[in-house]
Design an enzyme around this catalytic site. Structure first.
Site, PDB file in Angstrom:
ATOM      1  N   ARG A 188      23.573  19.072  -3.996  1.00 35.98           N
ATOM      2  CA  ARG A 188      23.532  17.611  -3.853  1.00 35.98           C
ATOM      3  C   ARG A 188      23.844  16.943  -5.198  1.00 35.98           C
ATOM      4  NH1 ARG A 188      20.963  16.146   1.025  1.00 35.98           N
ATOM      5  NH2 ARG A 188      21.742  14.088   0.481  1.00 35.98           N
TER       6      ARG A 188
ATOM      7  N   HIS B 139      -6.523 -13.652   9.588  1.00 35.29           N
ATOM      8  CA  HIS B 139      -5.577 -12.534   9.617  1.00 35.29           C
ATOM      9  C   HIS B 139      -6.211 -11.218  10.080  1.00 35.29           C
ATOM     10  CE1 HIS B 139      -2.667 -15.161   7.837  1.00 35.29           C
ATOM     11  NE2 HIS B 139      -3.390 -15.342   6.750  1.00 35.29           N
TER      12      HIS B 139
ATOM     13  N   PRO C 183       0.837  -1.213   0.000  1.00 31.39           N
ATOM     14  CA  PRO C 183       0.000   0.000   0.000  1.00 31.39           C
ATOM     15  C   PRO C 183       0.869   1.261   0.000  1.00 31.39           C
ATOM     16  CG  PRO C 183      -0.742  -1.563   1.662  1.00 31.39           C
ATOM     17  CD  PRO C 183       0.589  -2.054   1.156  1.00 31.39           C
ATOM     18  N   GLU C 184       0.620   2.129  -0.940  1.00 30.07           N
ATOM     19  CA  GLU C 184       1.362   3.385  -1.064  1.00 30.07           C
ATOM     20  C   GLU C 184       0.479   4.530  -0.567  1.00 30.07           C
ATOM     21  OE1 GLU C 184       4.408   4.023  -1.965  1.00 30.07           O
ATOM     22  OE2 GLU C 184       5.104   2.152  -2.838  1.00 30.07           O
TER      23      GLU C 184
ATOM     24  N   ARG D 102       0.907 -10.704   6.335  1.00 29.29           N
ATOM     25  CA  ARG D 102       2.360 -10.813   6.532  1.00 29.29           C
ATOM     26  C   ARG D 102       2.841 -10.108   7.797  1.00 29.29           C
ATOM     27  NH1 ARG D 102       5.247  -9.699   0.898  1.00 29.29           N
ATOM     28  NH2 ARG D 102       7.023 -10.347   2.164  1.00 29.29           N
TER      29      ARG D 102
END
Ligand SMILES: [Zn+2]
Length: 270
Positions: A152, A90, A2-3, A109
């Site tokens: 940078r 779960h 999931p983002e 998980r």
């Protein structure tokens, strides 16, 4: 995994069932996810009223009238199941609201996490203290990136994945935003021009916004039995498209940068 857009969509989906509601019952079916659940989680949440919800980076926030906020992270496989038809092995944390809605945090998980943080101290909390600005907020500006990138030599893609520079941006969204703004992913961050940064910021917001809108279209499913919050299909212009023709006709290229795949077009990105 999931983002940010999935987490935002999850929060909006949960909000419809939780915001303003009292949590009548809290059930823990095991002691831990990636780390133990807070020892006082059941005690603090039981009877609490949800006073608001939000998101910081990839964390969901459930604020309560106990001056504590439940902070959840979905890890690799976490999702909330709304009104599950039957329990699942779960379902590790189950909330039941006063109105009778059942919301189960399911995580096969168990790389996810749940924490209780004093609401007034959220900004200083460990995982949040060093985060850069929210990509969808007003603090992400070309000037912020210009200052963060100054001098940078690291590739711009690596810098955009640095959570202290921008919070919660993942690999897919960085690849797509760099493509849309015409910036080579391996360009030295400090050498990206002002006009390019001026294109990059709206591209980041746009690609995230489109994904959230695509996820929002699945919200109707949440109320169905076994409704779950998780991935939604999105169509990427370069991500996962190695060898496919870019809109310009050149093939989409892939290389590995910092252990992650970067997808880009040599012709469109300078
Ligand atoms: Zn191209």
């Amino acid at each position: 995994m999931p983002e940010l857009p999935e987490v935002e969509t999850t929060v909006r989906g949960l909000e419809r069932f939780l915001d303003g509601e009292r949590i009548a019952r809290v059930t823990l079916n095991r002691a831990d996810l990636r780390r133990p659940f807070p020892p006082d989680l059941v005690q603090v949440l039981t009877g609490a009223r949800v006073t608001g919800m939000g998101r910081r980076a990839k964390y969901g926030l459930i604020h309560t009238d106990r001056e504590q906020t439940m902070v959840f992270h979905l890890g690799m496989s976490g999702r909330w199941r709304i009104e599950p038809e039957a329990p699942d092995k779960h379902d590790h944390l189950v909330l039941e609201t006063g109105a009778g809605h059942v919301l189960a945090l399911n995580d096969a998980r168990r790389f996810g996490s749940v924490d209780l943080v004093p609401t007034a101290g959220l900004d200083a909390w460990g995982a949040f203290a060093t985060l850069g600005p929210e990509p969808l907020g007003d603090d992400l500006t070309p000037a912020h990136l210009r200052a963060a990138f100054a001098g940078r030599i690291a590739p711009i893609k690596q810098m955009l994945l640095d959570q202290t520079i921008v919070a919660g941006l993942g690999n897919i969204y960085v690849c797509e935003a760099l493509f849309r703004s015409g910036i080579r992913p391996d360009k030295e961050a400090g050498r990206v021009s002002g006009p390019a940064l001026g294109r990059l910021v709206p591209a980041i917001k746009q690609v995230l916004g489109e994904s959230i809108a695509a996820g929002g279209s699945t919200i109707k499913d949440y109320a169905q039995p076994n409704g779950e919050l998780g991935y939604f299909a999105a169509s990427w212009q370069v991500y996962g498209r190695e060898g496919d023709p870019c809109g310009c006709g050149a093939p989409v290229l892939r290389f590995v940068q910092g252990g992650r795949s970067t997808f880009w077009c040599r012709k469109c990105q300078k």
